[in-house]
Write a protein that holds these residues in place. Structure first.
Motif, PDB file in Angstrom:
ATOM      1  N   SER A  34       0.821  -1.208   0.000  1.00 24.93           N
ATOM      2  CA  SER A  34       0.000   0.000   0.000  1.00 24.93           C
ATOM      3  C   SER A  34       0.857   1.261   0.000  1.00 24.93           C
ATOM      4  N   LEU A  37       1.392   3.027  -3.435  1.00 30.70           N
ATOM      5  CA  LEU A  37       0.319   3.680  -4.177  1.00 30.70           C
ATOM      6  C   LEU A  37       0.512   5.196  -4.141  1.00 30.70           C
ATOM      7  N   ASP A  38       0.490   5.809  -5.309  1.00 23.09           N
ATOM      8  CA  ASP A  38       0.778   7.237  -5.405  1.00 23.09           C
ATOM      9  C   ASP A  38      -0.189   8.099  -4.605  1.00 23.09           C
ATOM     10  N   ARG A  93      -8.703   0.532  -9.665  1.00 24.62           N
ATOM     11  CA  ARG A  93      -7.430   0.268 -10.346  1.00 24.62           C
ATOM     12  C   ARG A  93      -6.301  -0.091  -9.386  1.00 24.62           C
ATOM     13  N   ASN A  94      -6.089   0.711  -8.358  1.00 26.22           N
ATOM     14  CA  ASN A  94      -4.932   0.507  -7.486  1.00 26.22           C
ATOM     15  C   ASN A  94      -5.060  -0.730  -6.605  1.00 26.22           C
ATOM     16  N   TRP A  95      -6.111  -0.763  -5.799  1.00 22.73           N
ATOM     17  CA  TRP A  95      -6.240  -1.852  -4.839  1.00 22.73           C
ATOM     18  C   TRP A  95      -6.606  -3.169  -5.507  1.00 22.73           C
ATOM     19  N   PHE A 140      -6.049  -3.868 -13.603  1.00 26.48           N
ATOM     20  CA  PHE A 140      -5.726  -2.457 -13.802  1.00 26.48           C
ATOM     21  C   PHE A 140      -6.760  -1.778 -14.700  1.00 26.48           C
ATOM     22  N   TRP A 144      -9.713   0.655 -13.483  1.00 29.78           N
ATOM     23  CA  TRP A 144      -9.667   2.040 -13.956  1.00 29.78           C
ATOM     24  C   TRP A 144     -11.022   2.473 -14.512  1.00 29.78           C
TER      25      TRP A 144
END
Length: 237
Positions: A34, A37-38, A93-95, A140, A144
Motif C-alpha cells: 500500500s 500507491l501514489d 485500479r490501485n487496490w 488495472f 480504472w
C-alpha cells in the motif's frame, strides 16, 4: 452428487496447511504494498482501510477460487476470474491490482494457490500462464474503468447514489465482459504459442469452452458488485 463429483475442490491436508500460511502472509504484504500507491495519503482513511482489508480478502478468494474447478481439458474452469473481476470493479485500479499481484507473488514463491495446487514461476510458461498474467492487465484496466464510472457517481447526491439503478449493474456487467474477453484472449494466444498449437485450435480449446461460463460470472458481478462498491467507496452509505 453429480455436482460434487464434477466440481473438484482438491483441498488436500498439505494444501490446507499451506493455504493457512498464505492467509497469514497476505495481509502484511498488502499493507507493505500500500505504501507504493501514489495517492495513498489522499484517500479517506475509512475507505482506505476498507480497501486494504478487502484487497487481502480478495487475494485469498482468488486462491480459493483456483481450487474450485470443472475439468474440461488442459485448462480447467475455475472461479479465479470471478474473484479477479470482482476485485477489480469493487476496489478500483490501485487496490484491485494490488490484490492480484499479491495473489500471484505468493504463488510464485511456492504457495500452491494456482489451479490444480500448482505454484512457482514455471507455471507462467505452461498452458495456463497467459491467463495468470492477464489478471494484472484486467485488474488495472477494469479497475480504472470502474473508478471512472463511480467517480462520476460520487458527484451525484447521496440520495441518488443510494438508489438501486439498473444502469449501475449494466455498466459493471459490461466491464466484467470486457475483462473476461481480455483474459480469454491473452490466455488463448499464450496457450497457442506455449504449445505450438494452431491459433484456431487454441481458440476452440482455450476460449470457446469458457466463454459461456464467464458470461454467467459477468452477470453475477453486475448483480452483486454495485451494492458492495457503494458500501466500500461511499462514506455513510
Amino acid at each position: 452428487m453429480i455436482v460434487y463429483s464434477t466440481i473438484q475442490f482438491g483441498l488436500q491436508s498439505g494444501h490446507l496447511i499451506l493455504l493457512y500460511l498464505y492467509f497469514l502472509f497476505i495481509l502484511p504484504t498488502v499493507v507493505f504494498m500500500s505504501e507504493t500507491l501514489d495517492n495513498f495519503n489522499n484517500k479517506d482513511d475509512s475507505v482506505k482501510i476498507k480497501k486494504m482489508v478487502l484487497a487481502a480478502l480478495f487475494a485469498a478468494l482468488i486462491a480459493v477460487g483456483a481450487y474450485i474447478k470443472i475439468p474440461i481439458g488442459p485448462i480447467p474452469i475455475t472461479l479465479q476470474t470471478f474473484f479477479v473481476l470482482l476485485a477489480a470493479v469493487t476496489l478500483g485500479r490501485n487496490w484491485g491490482t494490488v490484490s492480484v499481484i499479491v495473489y500471484l507473488l505468493v504463488g510464485f514463491i511456492g504457495f500452491p494457490v494456482f489451479a490444480g495446487g500448482n505454484s512457482g514461476l514455471g507455471i507462467l510458461f505452461g498452458p495456463s500462464g497467459g491467463y495468470l498474467y492477464s489478471f494484472i492487465i484486467v485488474a488495472f484496466l477494469c479497475g480504472w474503468l470502474s473508478d471512472i464510472f463511480w467517480k462520476k457517481a460520487r458527484s451525484k447526491s447521496a440520495e441518488n447514489i443510494s438508489k438501486k439503478s439498473a444502469n449501475d449493474s449494466i455498466i459493471m456487467f459490461g466491464i466484467a465482459v470486457l475483462g473476461s474477453i481480455i483474459i480469454l484472449g491473452v490466455g488463448t494466444v499464450h496457450f497457442a504459442f506455449s504449445g505450438s498449437i494452431p491459433i484456431g485450435t487454441a481458440f476452440l480449446s482455450g476460449f470457446v469452452p469458457f466463454f459461456a461460463g464467464d458470461m454467467i460470472k459477468s452477470i453475477a458481478i453486475g448483480v452483486v458488485s454495485p451494492s458492495i462498491i457503494k458500501k466500500v467507496n461511499f462514506k455513510n452509505f
